[in-house]
Design a protein around this motif. Structure first.
Motif, mmCIF file in Angstrom:
data_model
loop_
_atom_site.group_PDB
_atom_site.id
_atom_site.type_symbol
_atom_site.label_atom_id
_atom_site.label_comp_id
_atom_site.label_asym_id
_atom_site.label_seq_id
_atom_site.Cartn_x
_atom_site.Cartn_y
_atom_site.Cartn_z
ATOM 1 N N GLU A 114 -15.921 -36.048 -51.091
ATOM 2 C CA GLU A 114 -16.339 -37.366 -50.615
ATOM 3 C C GLU A 114 -15.114 -38.186 -50.246
ATOM 4 O OE1 GLU A 114 -19.025 -41.228 -52.028
ATOM 5 O OE2 GLU A 114 -18.603 -39.576 -53.420
ATOM 6 N N ALA A 115 -15.169 -38.779 -49.062
ATOM 7 C CA ALA A 115 -14.136 -39.723 -48.624
ATOM 8 C C ALA A 115 -14.676 -41.128 -48.850
ATOM 9 C CB ALA A 115 -13.785 -39.501 -47.161
ATOM 10 N N LEU A 116 -14.063 -41.848 -49.771
ATOM 11 C CA LEU A 116 -14.546 -43.175 -50.135
ATOM 12 C C LEU A 116 -14.150 -44.190 -49.068
ATOM 13 C CD1 LEU A 116 -13.545 -43.085 -53.916
ATOM 14 C CD2 LEU A 116 -15.677 -42.329 -52.847
ATOM 15 N N GLY A 117 -15.023 -45.124 -48.819
ATOM 16 C CA GLY A 117 -14.720 -46.177 -47.848
ATOM 17 C C GLY A 117 -15.441 -45.962 -46.529
ATOM 18 N N TRP A 118 -16.018 -47.041 -45.994
ATOM 19 C CA TRP A 118 -16.753 -46.977 -44.728
ATOM 20 C C TRP A 118 -15.795 -47.318 -43.590
ATOM 21 C CZ3 TRP A 118 -22.157 -46.095 -44.064
ATOM 22 C CH2 TRP A 118 -22.820 -45.780 -45.260
ATOM 23 N N TYR A 119 -15.157 -46.316 -43.059
ATOM 24 C CA TYR A 119 -14.233 -46.477 -41.943
ATOM 25 C C TYR A 119 -14.360 -45.234 -41.068
ATOM 26 C CZ TYR A 119 -11.485 -43.444 -44.976
ATOM 27 O OH TYR A 119 -11.083 -42.420 -45.782
ATOM 28 N N PRO A 120 -13.988 -45.289 -39.805
ATOM 29 C CA PRO A 120 -14.184 -44.153 -38.894
ATOM 30 C C PRO A 120 -13.380 -42.930 -39.330
ATOM 31 C CG PRO A 120 -13.780 -46.166 -37.661
ATOM 32 C CD PRO A 120 -13.476 -46.477 -39.093
ATOM 33 N N LYS A 121 -14.039 -41.783 -39.236
ATOM 34 C CA LYS A 121 -13.403 -40.503 -39.563
ATOM 35 C C LYS A 121 -13.806 -39.500 -38.492
ATOM 36 C CE LYS A 121 -14.403 -41.653 -44.367
ATOM 37 N NZ LYS A 121 -15.263 -42.805 -43.989
ATOM 38 N N SER A 122 -12.871 -38.642 -38.102
ATOM 39 C CA SER A 122 -13.156 -37.647 -37.062
ATOM 40 C C SER A 122 -12.106 -36.549 -37.112
ATOM 41 C CB SER A 122 -13.167 -38.303 -35.673
ATOM 42 O OG SER A 122 -11.876 -38.818 -35.361
ATOM 43 N N GLY A 123 -12.395 -35.450 -36.412
ATOM 44 C CA GLY A 123 -11.415 -34.379 -36.246
ATOM 45 C C GLY A 123 -11.361 -33.351 -37.355
ATOM 46 N N LEU A 124 -12.262 -33.399 -38.345
ATOM 47 C CA LEU A 124 -12.275 -32.388 -39.397
ATOM 48 C C LEU A 124 -13.011 -31.144 -38.893
ATOM 49 C CD1 LEU A 124 -11.769 -31.525 -42.361
ATOM 50 C CD2 LEU A 124 -13.985 -32.552 -42.923
ATOM 51 N N THR A 145 -18.780 -42.590 -40.471
ATOM 52 C CA THR A 145 -18.144 -43.548 -41.373
ATOM 53 C C THR A 145 -18.303 -43.148 -42.832
ATOM 54 O OG1 THR A 145 -20.166 -44.881 -41.319
ATOM 55 C CG2 THR A 145 -18.395 -45.488 -39.787
ATOM 56 N N CYS A 146 -19.362 -42.429 -43.147
ATOM 57 C CA CYS A 146 -19.601 -41.959 -44.517
ATOM 58 C C CYS A 146 -19.477 -40.441 -44.518
ATOM 59 C CB CYS A 146 -20.984 -42.389 -44.998
ATOM 60 S SG CYS A 146 -21.393 -41.802 -46.658
ATOM 61 N N LEU A 147 -18.492 -39.918 -45.223
ATOM 62 C CA LEU A 147 -18.226 -38.479 -45.210
ATOM 63 C C LEU A 147 -18.377 -37.916 -46.620
ATOM 64 C CD1 LEU A 147 -17.331 -35.893 -43.825
ATOM 65 C CD2 LEU A 147 -14.947 -36.603 -44.162
ATOM 66 N N HIS A 190 -7.515 -36.412 -34.810
ATOM 67 C CA HIS A 190 -8.217 -36.657 -36.066
ATOM 68 C C HIS A 190 -7.775 -38.008 -36.608
ATOM 69 C CE1 HIS A 190 -4.532 -35.952 -38.431
ATOM 70 N NE2 HIS A 190 -4.277 -34.994 -37.552
ATOM 71 N N ARG A 191 -8.632 -38.607 -37.398
ATOM 72 C CA ARG A 191 -8.304 -39.879 -38.036
ATOM 73 C C ARG A 191 -9.169 -40.060 -39.278
ATOM 74 N NH1 ARG A 191 -11.015 -44.852 -34.612
ATOM 75 N NH2 ARG A 191 -13.080 -43.924 -34.259
ATOM 76 N N GLY A 192 -8.666 -40.897 -40.174
ATOM 77 C CA GLY A 192 -9.405 -41.201 -41.392
ATOM 78 C C GLY A 192 -9.416 -40.091 -42.425
ATOM 79 N N LEU A 193 -8.544 -39.089 -42.289
ATOM 80 C CA LEU A 193 -8.537 -37.964 -43.226
ATOM 81 C C LEU A 193 -7.355 -38.012 -44.191
ATOM 82 C CD1 LEU A 193 -9.490 -35.071 -40.770
ATOM 83 C CD2 LEU A 193 -11.003 -36.499 -42.167
#
Length: 348
Positions: A327-337, A205-207, A238-241
Motif C-alpha cells: 500500500e502506498a499511503l497518501g492520495w497523490y498521483p502515481k503511475s509507471g509501475l 491516486t490510491c494504490l 513514473h511518478r509517486g513511487l
C-alpha cells in the motif's frame, strides 16, 4: 648273602636327603631382574604385528559403507536434497544410493507430483525417460515452472536446496485498485514475464495490491517470504513511487505475521518534494523508521521482500489464506509501475 645293615643304610640316606631338601627349600631363591627383563623383551609383541591385528579387527567390523545400498538409500531419503547431493560425493557406494530413484522420489511433493511431473516433457524434451533425480532438478527450474489452474496465472516449482514449493502469482491473480478499466491499469505483453503479460499502472491516486494463496499450498513448517516483483516504465515515465510512505504486510488467517516500511523506487530528488528522503532511514513524527530497499534480480526484475511467515501445517490452517499486501499511503498521483506479480519462496 644279605648285607648286614643295608636296609638301615638306605633308610638313613633317605632321611638325610629329605632333611637336606627341606633345609634347602627353606632358604629364599635369589631373583634376577636382569633375566626377567631380558625374557620379557625377547617375547614382546612387535608394533607392526599389533597394527596388523588391529587392522584385521577393523576390517571384520561392519562399516557404514558396507551397508546394502537399499539401507543407505532409506537413510538418505530422510534428509534433504542438499544433504543427498553431499552424500553422493562421499564414495561410489554412497553415490549409488544417493542418486537412486527411492531417494529423489521422496523429495517430490506427493500432493502435486502428478501435476509437476506432467510438465516435465516440455522441459528439455524427453522427460518421460528421466530418472527421479533428473525429474527433481527439472522441477526446480523457475523459468519454466508448471502452471496451476486453468488460466495459468499461478506457477509452482521446487526450491532446489530444500524441496519446498515456490509459488508465483501473476498480475491478473492479484487484487488491484480500479482494475476494471484502462485508465488505471493496462495489461500488456512483456518479454521478461513468465506469464507473457504484466499490469502497467496508467494512473491512480490510491494504490494497494493484494495477493492471496491458500495456506495449505505452502510446505508445512518451512519458513517463507513473500516478494513483490515489479519494474518501472522505460524512459523514467513514473511518478509517486518514491515517497511518501509505502508499506507491506503479510498475514496468515487474518493474523498479522509481518509489517514493513518500504520504498519501491528510491529517488531522493522526488522525495525532497515531500520534505523527506528515500534512503535507508527517514523521519516521521520524530521517529526513525527502517525502510526496506528493493534488489535487482538476475532476470531483470526488481523485487521487494514484503514479509516472512511460517505455517504449522495443522488442520486449522487448511481453510486459511496467506495474504501479502502493498500500500502506498497518501492520495497523490502515481503511475509507471510495471507489476509482474507476487512470489512466495522458502528461506534457507
Amino acid at each position: 648273602m644279605p648285607v648286614v645293615g643295608a636296609g638301615r643304610t638306605r633308610a638313613t640316606t633317605t632321611a638325610t636327603n629329605s632333611r637336606r631338601t627341606s633345609s634347602v627349600s627353606s632358604y629364599p631363591v635369589p631373583v634376577r631382574p636382569d633375566l626377567i627383563r631380558s625374557y620379557s623383551t625377547s617375547y614382546r609383541i612387535h608394533p607392526s604385528a599389533m597394527a596388523a591385528a588391529a587392522e584385521g579387527a577393523r576390517r571384520r567390523e561392519t562399516q557404514l559403507g558396507d551397508l546394502p545400498a537399499d539401507c543407505l538409500a532409506q537413510a538418505i531419503a530422510l534428509t534433504s536434497p542438499r544433504d543427498a547431493s553431499r552424500c553422493a560425493a562421499v564414495s561410489p557406494t554412497f553415490r549409488a544410493a544417493a542418486d537412486s530413484d527411492h531417494v529423489w522420489q521422496r523429495f517430490i511433493p506427493s500432493d502435486d507430483a502428478q501435476l509437476l511431473l506432467a510438465a516435465l516433457p516440455a522441459k528439455g524434451g524427453g522427460g518421460g525417460g528421466r530418472n527421479k533425480k533428473d525429474a527433481y532438478l527439472g522441477l526446480c527450474d523457475a523459468a519454466s515452472a508448471a502452471a496451476v489452474g486453468g488460466d495459468g496465472g499461478c506457477r509452482v516449482w521446487l526450491d532446489r536446496a530444500t524441496g519446498a514449493k515456490c509459488y508465483a502469482l501473476s498480475a491478473r491473480r492479484l487484487s488491484l485498485p480500479w482494475d476494471d478499466g484502462e485508465f488505471s491499469w493496462r495489461f500488456t505483453p512483456h518479454p521478461l514475464s513468465r506469464f507473457g503479460e504484466v499490469a502497467e499502472l496508467v494512473e491512480c491516486t490510491c494504490l494497494d495490491i493484494y495477493g492471496r494463496l491458500p495456506a495449505a499450498a505452502l510446505t508445512p513448517a518451512a519458513p517463507y517470504a513473500a516478494y513483490l516483483v515489479y519494474d518501472t516504465a522505460a524512459g523514467g515515465r513514473h511518478r509517486g513511487l518514491s515517497f511518501p510512505d509505502q508499506e507491506t504486510a503479510v498475514s496468515l488467517g487474518g493474523r498479522p505475521a509481518a509489517h514493513h516500511a518500504v520504498c519501491l523506487r528510491p529517488d531522493d530528488a522526488e522525495a525532497r518534494k515531500f520534505g523527506g528522503a528515500s534512503g535507508p532511514r527517514r523521519g516521521g513524527g520524530g521517529q526513525q523508521v527502517l525502510v526496506r530497499q528493493p534488489r535487482r534480480r538476475e532476470d531483470g526484475w526488481w523485487e521487494m521482500e514484503m514479509g516472512r511467515l511460517r505455517t504449522a501445517g495443522g488442520r486449522e490452517e487448511e481453510q486459511e489464506e496467506v495474504v501479502a499486501s502493498f500500500e502506498a499511503l497518501g492520495w497523490y498521483p502515481k503511475s509507471g509501475l510495471v507489476l509482474h506479480g507476487i512470489e512466495f519462496r522458502p528461506l534457507h
